[in-house]
Design a protein around this motif. Structure first.
Motif, PDB file in Angstrom:
ATOM      1  N   THR A 244       5.295 -48.679  58.459  1.00 24.80           N
ATOM      2  CA  THR A 244       6.770 -48.133  58.323  1.00 24.80           C
ATOM      3  C   THR A 244       6.806 -47.015  57.417  1.00 24.80           C
ATOM      4  O   THR A 244       5.891 -46.639  56.185  1.00 24.80           O
ATOM      5  CB  THR A 244       7.770 -49.284  57.572  1.00 24.80           C
ATOM      6  OG1 THR A 244       7.102 -49.520  56.034  1.00 24.80           O
ATOM      7  CG2 THR A 244       7.751 -50.410  58.413  1.00 24.80           C
ATOM      8  N   MET A 245       7.307 -45.886  57.786  1.00 22.13           N
ATOM      9  CA  MET A 245       7.669 -44.606  56.896  1.00 22.13           C
ATOM     10  C   MET A 245       9.224 -44.092  57.005  1.00 22.13           C
ATOM     11  O   MET A 245       9.793 -44.421  57.805  1.00 22.13           O
ATOM     12  CB  MET A 245       6.755 -43.686  57.657  1.00 22.13           C
ATOM     13  CG  MET A 245       6.781 -42.193  56.952  1.00 22.13           C
ATOM     14  SD  MET A 245       5.902 -40.983  57.632  1.00 22.13           S
ATOM     15  CE  MET A 245       4.044 -41.581  57.404  1.00 22.13           C
ATOM     16  N   ALA A 246       9.425 -43.478  55.853  1.00 17.17           N
ATOM     17  CA  ALA A 246      10.996 -43.188  55.688  1.00 17.17           C
ATOM     18  C   ALA A 246      11.037 -42.023  56.820  1.00 17.17           C
ATOM     19  O   ALA A 246      10.537 -41.223  56.694  1.00 17.17           O
ATOM     20  CB  ALA A 246      11.053 -42.733  54.307  1.00 17.17           C
ATOM     21  N   ASN A 247      12.221 -41.923  57.369  1.00 19.86           N
ATOM     22  CA  ASN A 247      12.853 -40.706  58.319  1.00 19.86           C
ATOM     23  C   ASN A 247      13.453 -39.980  57.383  1.00 19.86           C
ATOM     24  O   ASN A 247      14.788 -40.378  56.941  1.00 19.86           O
ATOM     25  CB  ASN A 247      13.295 -41.449  59.390  1.00 19.86           C
ATOM     26  CG  ASN A 247      13.858 -40.370  60.240  1.00 19.86           C
ATOM     27  OD1 ASN A 247      14.006 -39.237  60.035  1.00 19.86           O
ATOM     28  ND2 ASN A 247      13.854 -40.436  61.586  1.00 19.86           N
ATOM     29  N   PHE A 248      13.142 -38.895  56.871  1.00 18.71           N
ATOM     30  CA  PHE A 248      13.819 -37.971  56.086  1.00 18.71           C
ATOM     31  C   PHE A 248      15.081 -37.559  56.667  1.00 18.71           C
ATOM     32  O   PHE A 248      16.056 -37.271  55.928  1.00 18.71           O
ATOM     33  CB  PHE A 248      13.169 -36.904  55.433  1.00 18.71           C
ATOM     34  CG  PHE A 248      11.954 -37.475  54.533  1.00 18.71           C
ATOM     35  CD1 PHE A 248      11.912 -37.920  53.552  1.00 18.71           C
ATOM     36  CD2 PHE A 248      10.570 -37.390  55.153  1.00 18.71           C
ATOM     37  CE1 PHE A 248      10.849 -38.522  52.388  1.00 18.71           C
ATOM     38  CE2 PHE A 248       9.636 -37.778  54.359  1.00 18.71           C
ATOM     39  CZ  PHE A 248       9.606 -38.375  53.198  1.00 18.71           C
ATOM     40  N   LYS A 249      15.391 -37.441  57.789  1.00 18.81           N
ATOM     41  CA  LYS A 249      16.591 -37.130  58.425  1.00 18.81           C
ATOM     42  C   LYS A 249      17.554 -38.268  58.311  1.00 18.81           C
ATOM     43  O   LYS A 249      18.894 -37.843  57.972  1.00 18.81           O
ATOM     44  CB  LYS A 249      16.418 -36.657  59.746  1.00 18.81           C
ATOM     45  CG  LYS A 249      15.716 -35.550  59.896  1.00 18.81           C
ATOM     46  CD  LYS A 249      15.647 -35.007  61.218  1.00 18.81           C
ATOM     47  CE  LYS A 249      14.581 -33.468  61.610  1.00 18.81           C
ATOM     48  NZ  LYS A 249      14.564 -33.542  62.929  1.00 18.81           N
ATOM     49  N   THR A 250      17.049 -39.531  58.462  1.00 19.95           N
ATOM     50  CA  THR A 250      18.234 -40.539  58.754  1.00 19.95           C
ATOM     51  C   THR A 250      18.337 -41.277  57.466  1.00 19.95           C
ATOM     52  O   THR A 250      19.179 -42.068  57.004  1.00 19.95           O
ATOM     53  CB  THR A 250      18.093 -41.404  59.785  1.00 19.95           C
ATOM     54  OG1 THR A 250      16.732 -42.087  59.738  1.00 19.95           O
ATOM     55  CG2 THR A 250      17.980 -40.938  61.135  1.00 19.95           C
TER      56      THR A 250
END
Length: 316
Positions: A83-89
């Motif tokens: 899992t990786m953070a979506n910096f847009k959402t």
């Protein structure tokens, strides 16, 4: 959808036979494992067609397919995903691992570290992966086909007993005969690869229908008792330090059902159990030190155990 188990199996064998010369027994065992939702360990020396056999099966089925080349630097997250953070959402997103496919080729599985090997345990047993507390189900049908080099080869990590027990069966191709090798050379003399022309001949739904039919094959009380007695005899055998597990007994039962189905029967015979015993059990048991000193092979020890158990007389 294809009607009839034997018709489908015949078509699959013919299609795979356009790439793999001979080895009909190995192909049939592969199909039995597929119908039983079981995973297969293909063990042999390099260059005899292990990867080609798996690729031919994958191309014969209209299923998703991924090949994982196991190397010392591959990590568990490469297999299961992360899992990786979506910096847009600002939300965490799951990125699928290489194992998220219906047919997975784990190529040279014993060349990677034990930690990475163990990442396959959950997905092989439960048909799911868990990443950061979230569970993701595998697409169906799902099967892992792992190739393995002999353990005496340089750069190999032996698979632990717990992981070996997850494999439904182990098969070996062996070297081709002189005639078979001549036929292989004939197919490659023009520079084309036979597998490039292979097309799917059945869909994922066809496989799932046949998997359900395996459940309907009748196994008498006598045959079930026969399998239990074989397991009990293996645990008492002086030739083995590790006998047959309960998981192995269940696998032997399922393989016997699938073989009966492939031969056109809706019931299991003791002969089915005997013929499935070696590929289903040989990688799950361990020879005792005394047996090794006497140069007794696993196959010979299993044959002796099966021969010591009385075959049920009553048939379905």
């Amino acid at each position: 959808m294809i009607q009839g188990t034997q018709d489908m199996v015949k078509l699959l064998k013919e299609n795979i036979g356009r790439v793999i010369v001979g080895k009909s027994d190995a192909v049939e065992l592969l199909l039995i494992a597929l119908l039983c939702r079981g995973h297969v360990l293909i063990e042999d020396v390099p260059g005899v067609g292990k990867t080609m056999l798996v690729s031919a099966l994958a191309r014969s089925l209209d299923c998703s397919f991924k090949r994982i080349q196991f190397t010392p630097d591959i990590t568990p997250s490469d297999i299961t995903g992360f899992t990786m953070a979506n910096f847009k959402t600002g939300e965490l997103e799951y990125h699928k691992g290489l194992v998220m496919s219906q047919i997975v080729l784990a190529d040279e599985i014993n060349r990677t570290s034990p930690k990475t090997q163990s990442s396959l345990l959950e997905v092989m047993e439960e048909g799911q992966v868990t990443v950061d507390g979230t569970t993701y189900m595998m697409p169906q049908p799902f099967i892992v086909l792992a190739t393995q080099n002999p353990v005496e080869f340089v750069g190999t990590y032996p698979l632990p007993e717990a992981q070996l027990d997850r494999f439904f069966m182990r098969i070996s191709l062996g070297y081709p005969t002189a005639d078979e090798e001549t036929e292989i050379l004939n197919r490659y003399v023009t520079g084309t690869r036979p597998i490039e022309g292979l097309r799917p001949i059945c869909a994922a739904q066809d496989v799932q229908v046949l998997q359900q039919r395996v459940n309907e094959v009748y196994v008498s009380k006598e045959v079930r008792s026969y399998i239990s007695l074989i397991a009990a005899a293996s645990r008492k055998s002086s030739g083995l330090s590790l006998g047959i597990s309960t998981r192995a007994s269940i696998s032997l039962l399922r393989a016997s059902q699938a073989r009966a189905l492939l031969t056109g029967r809706d019931y299991v015979l003791p002969e089915d159990v005997q013929l499935m015993a070696q590929p289903v059990l040989s990688h799950r048991v361990m020879l005792s030190p005394e047996a090794r000193m006497r140069n007794i092979t696993t196959e010979r020890a299993l044959s002796s155990i099966i021969g010591s158990v009385q075959v049920p007389v009553k048939l379905p």
